[in-house]
Design a protein around this motif. Structure first.
Motif, PDB file in Angstrom:
ATOM      1  N   GLY A  89      29.976  49.808  28.176  1.00  0.00           N
ATOM      2  CA  GLY A  89      30.785  50.535  29.149  1.00  0.00           C
ATOM      3  C   GLY A  89      32.032  49.798  29.585  1.00  0.00           C
ATOM      4  O   GLY A  89      32.786  50.301  30.419  1.00  0.00           O
ATOM      5  N   VAL A  90      32.303  48.600  29.011  1.00  0.00           N
ATOM      6  CA  VAL A  90      33.491  47.816  29.353  1.00  0.00           C
ATOM      7  C   VAL A  90      34.485  47.926  28.202  1.00  0.00           C
ATOM      8  O   VAL A  90      34.148  47.650  27.049  1.00  0.00           O
ATOM      9  CB  VAL A  90      33.139  46.338  29.606  1.00  0.00           C
ATOM     10  N   PRO A 138      39.805  50.157  35.778  1.00  0.00           N
ATOM     11  CA  PRO A 138      39.441  50.597  37.135  1.00  0.00           C
ATOM     12  C   PRO A 138      39.931  52.004  37.459  1.00  0.00           C
ATOM     13  O   PRO A 138      39.233  52.779  38.101  1.00  0.00           O
ATOM     14  CB  PRO A 138      40.119  49.543  38.027  1.00  0.00           C
ATOM     15  N   ALA A 141      37.944  54.629  35.219  1.00  0.00           N
ATOM     16  CA  ALA A 141      36.577  54.826  35.691  1.00  0.00           C
ATOM     17  C   ALA A 141      36.523  55.865  36.809  1.00  0.00           C
ATOM     18  O   ALA A 141      35.492  56.511  37.021  1.00  0.00           O
ATOM     19  CB  ALA A 141      35.998  53.503  36.177  1.00  0.00           C
ATOM     20  N   THR A 175      28.252  54.540  31.410  1.00  0.00           N
ATOM     21  CA  THR A 175      29.308  54.777  32.389  1.00  0.00           C
ATOM     22  C   THR A 175      30.413  53.755  32.207  1.00  0.00           C
ATOM     23  O   THR A 175      30.143  52.556  32.051  1.00  0.00           O
ATOM     24  CB  THR A 175      28.752  54.665  33.828  1.00  0.00           C
ATOM     25  N   ARG A 177      32.972  51.140  33.195  1.00  0.00           N
ATOM     26  CA  ARG A 177      33.062  50.242  34.334  1.00  0.00           C
ATOM     27  C   ARG A 177      34.057  49.133  34.020  1.00  0.00           C
ATOM     28  O   ARG A 177      34.347  48.838  32.859  1.00  0.00           O
ATOM     29  CB  ARG A 177      31.691  49.628  34.658  1.00  0.00           C
ATOM     30  N   SER A 179      35.178  45.162  34.135  1.00  0.00           N
ATOM     31  CA  SER A 179      34.569  43.835  34.165  1.00  0.00           C
ATOM     32  C   SER A 179      35.033  43.105  35.426  1.00  0.00           C
ATOM     33  O   SER A 179      35.950  43.538  36.123  1.00  0.00           O
ATOM     34  CB  SER A 179      34.977  43.040  32.925  1.00  0.00           C
ATOM     35  N   LEU A 183      38.489  43.736  37.582  1.00  0.00           N
ATOM     36  CA  LEU A 183      38.489  44.059  39.004  1.00  0.00           C
ATOM     37  C   LEU A 183      39.268  43.033  39.822  1.00  0.00           C
ATOM     38  O   LEU A 183      39.793  43.338  40.894  1.00  0.00           O
ATOM     39  CB  LEU A 183      37.051  44.133  39.517  1.00  0.00           C
TER      40      LEU A 183
END
Length: 218
Positions: A89-90, A138, A141, A175, A177, A179, A183
C-alpha cells in the motif's frame, strides 16, 4: 493430461508459483491521470506526454494527439491509466514526468474533401516537469488530487502550465498509505532533462536538445 516436470515439478510447486504471481500482482495499483487547463506562452501545434519512471528503470509512456495551432490546446486523448508499484500500500519511489512537445515545420497532409488533414513535422521538447509520485501519497490517500504542473524549457525558462488530476485505485484489501518518510514532509522538484527518455514517443530525433538543467525548491 500430461504435466511437464520442467514447468512445474509438483502440485505443491505450482501452488507456490501461483501464489508468487498473485502476490506480485497485488503490489500493483492503478493510477488514473486526466490532463486539463493547458496554457502555454506561445501558440503552436503541441502534444503532451506522461512518463512513469522507477529508479530501477521500469517505465511507462503515454501521450496525447497533436493539437491545432493554439496556446491553449485541448486534447481528446487526455485521460490515461497505468499500473504503478505500491507494495504493502506504499507507493514505490518513482517519477511522473510531464512533457510538452512542439511540432515544428508543420505541413498538412492532403486528404479527401471532408476528412481532417494530418499534421506533419518534427517534435521538439518545449517543456518538462517531474514530480515524485511518492510525495503525492498523502494527498492521493485522501482521494483525487488536482496537481498544478509548471512546465520549464531546457534552458530554464517557464513555458506554461497545466493541471493533472490524479486518482489511485488499489487492489482489493489494500489501502493506500503514506510511509513515515512521506508523512514527515513532501518535497517538490522540477527536473528539466534532455528528451532522450522521451524519444520513443516521437520516433527519436530529440537527443540534440543538450545537457539537462535542474531547478529544485523545497
Amino acid at each position: 493430461t500430461v504435466h511437464s516436470r520442467s514447468a512445474c515439478a509438483s502440485a505443491q510447486g505450482c501452488a507456490r508459483a501461483g501464489g508468487s504471481a498473485v502476490g506480485a500482482r497485488g503490489s500493483m495499483a492503478t493510477l488514473h491521470i486526466n490532463l486539463r487547463d493547458v496554457t502555454l506562452h506561445d501558440a503552436g501545434h503541441y502534444f503532451l506526454t506522461v512518463q512513469y519512471v522507477t529508479r530501477d528503470g521500469d517505465e511507462k509512456k503515454v501521450r496525447t494527439e497533436v493539437s491545432v495551432k493554439t496556446n491553449k490546446p485541448e486534447f481528446k486523448n487526455r485521460t490515461f491509466s497505468f499500473e504503478v508499484r505500491a507494495p504493502g500500500g506504499v507507493l514505490d519511489e518513482a517519477e511522473l514526468q510531464f512533457g510538452t512537445f512542439l511540432v515544428v515545420r508543420s505541413e498538412r497532409e492532403s486528404k479527401p474533401t471532408g476528412e481532417k488533414a494530418a499534421i506533419k513535422g518534427t517534435a521538439k521538447l518545449a517543456g518538462l516537469c517531474s514530480k515524485q509520485l511518492a510525495d503525492l501519497a498523502p494527498k492521493l490517500a485522501a482521494g483525487e488530487v488536482s496537481e498544478y504542473i509548471e512546465l520549464t524549457h531546457p534552458d530554464g525558462a517557464p513555458i506554461g502550465t497545466l493541471v493533472a488530476e490524479l486518482r489511485m485505485d488499489m487492489p482489493p484489501g489494500i489501502t493506500l498509505r503514506a510511509s513515515d518518510e512521506q508523512l514527515a514532509g513532501s518535497t517538490y522538484e522540477v527536473v528539466v532533462r534532455s528528451a532522450v527518455n522521451l524519444a520513443g514517443l516521437t520516433g527519436g530525433g530529440l537527443s540534440e536538445l543538450g545537457a539537462p538543467a535542474r531547478a529544485v525548491s523545497g
